[in-house]
Design a protein around this motif. Sequence first.
Motif, PDB file in Angstrom:
ATOM      1  N   THR A  50       0.850  -1.187   0.000  1.00 24.93           N
ATOM      2  CA  THR A  50       0.000   0.000   0.000  1.00 24.93           C
ATOM      3  C   THR A  50       0.889   1.241   0.000  1.00 24.93           C
ATOM      4  N   ARG A  51       0.285   2.414  -0.258  1.00 29.26           N
ATOM      5  CA  ARG A  51       1.045   3.668  -0.248  1.00 29.26           C
ATOM      6  C   ARG A  51       1.660   3.923   1.130  1.00 29.26           C
ATOM      7  N   SER A  52       0.943   3.563   2.181  1.00 32.86           N
ATOM      8  CA  SER A  52       1.471   3.746   3.539  1.00 32.86           C
ATOM      9  C   SER A  52       2.670   2.847   3.786  1.00 32.86           C
ATOM     10  N   SER A 274      11.359  10.549  -3.226  1.00 31.93           N
ATOM     11  CA  SER A 274      10.122  10.521  -4.020  1.00 31.93           C
ATOM     12  C   SER A 274      10.356  10.913  -5.474  1.00 31.93           C
ATOM     13  N   ILE A 277       8.127   9.345  -8.011  1.00 28.75           N
ATOM     14  CA  ILE A 277       6.783   9.935  -8.044  1.00 28.75           C
ATOM     15  C   ILE A 277       6.792  11.209  -8.891  1.00 28.75           C
ATOM     16  N   PRO A 405       4.678  11.692  -0.464  1.00 33.36           N
ATOM     17  CA  PRO A 405       3.738  10.955  -1.327  1.00 33.36           C
ATOM     18  C   PRO A 405       2.286  11.109  -0.907  1.00 33.36           C
ATOM     19  N   SER A 409      -0.506  12.872  -3.217  1.00 32.33           N
ATOM     20  CA  SER A 409      -1.706  12.101  -3.549  1.00 32.33           C
ATOM     21  C   SER A 409      -2.976  12.906  -3.305  1.00 32.33           C
TER      22      SER A 409
END
Length: 453
Positions: A50-52, A274, A277, A405, A409
């Motif tokens: 997951t993103r977390s 990041s 990203i 991030p 998001s």
Amino acid sequence: MVEKNLDELKLSKHHLKAMFVSGMGFFTDAYDLFIIGVALSLIAPVWGLTRSEIALLGSSSLLAALFGSIFFGRFADNFGRKKIYGLEALIMTIGALMSAFSPNFLFLLFSRFILGLGIGGDYPVSAVIMSEYSNRADRGKLVGLVFSMQALGLIIGPLVALSLLLLHIPLDFVWRLMLGLGSIPSIMVIYLRRKLPESPRYLSEIVCDKKAALTAFVNFIGNGDKTYESPHLNSRIRYKLKDFFSNKQHVLTLFGTAGSWFLLDWAYYGNTISTPIVMNAICDSSSLELKMIYSLLIFVVFALPGYILSIIFMDIIGRKYIQLIGFSIMSLSFLLLGLIPDIVNNVTGFLILYGLSYLFTEFGPNTTTFVLPSELFPTEYRATGHGLSAGIGKLGAFFGVLLFPITESFFGLNITFVIVSIICLMGIITTSVLTEPKGKSLEDCSYSKIIGK
């Protein structure tokens, strides 16, 4: 007087050897800083992260560095620099190898934490040893060179990633190689670090053994091979942490060094880890290899010259003024990235502004926040002050990596860059309280006389 001998010593191969031995730890730090972002882009789809979870893996070593820098810094002041020099490199080696063999998310998270402890410990010990060995005229340059080994890591990281991806070997093997190769530079210097003599300043001012200090100085400059062991090593003067915090000058200096480092690392680490990203935002349809090339160009064209300029001008302009200039232009660059409409659709324009922020990060606070704490605290608290500054800095890095991030998001890249701009602007305030150590002896610029030395 050994301190004066060190201050007036001409720049020599012995200084450069100490610089290399100290700097290889920062090569590992920078290599790991970049490579984890690429590795996570390969791990995430396979492990279903997951993103977390991605944010935790990217930031866990930075949180560990907080504890490592504070602990090792305090230890180095209480028991000597040499006692632990090399141990932190061993911990980095173990952490990198464990990361490469991680079977799952939790094991990799733990491995990254171990790696971070070693990275954190490397900051105060390497900086202080180089600072205390340096002569007065070249101290900023030499300590800056230690930190500037990061530049090699920032360039080698993308090259390694790009090379492995182009070989078309299994991706599960690629990311493990990426992480495991980070152990090589730290392995190289473990033995060399153990062979460095104890800091002559520490022996003279804390152990109060002039004979041991002189022997260490002679060994450092290559005119002796004695291993004189001071009989006073266990009876050194102990300086309590509460005395450090009861001294207003030390607290003000810590506000300037730690505050600036916290803000810089929030912006820098959050931005750099990041990078995948950011690259996705401006060239989402491009291949991973092309994105690596863009990242490499930014580091070679902008970051590397920034390190070089910093080294050249550190002892000419001064650390404080380089830091003020750097924070100012970083803030302006990120503000423009955030406010110019559709900047992400103009790849060339975006890369120039983004690269400019890197140029003045390196020719600015990323280098100077490492140098200043190694000079502005007295010998009895030098590693402690540097460790606290680096640790608080890594706390900022942890927040930056964790929140970048998430912010991107929820609010998009433009708003995220505006937030980073504000953070850089605050760095001007924290920098303004610091004194300029350029051209001064360590004893003069670290307020040693305030505590009666």
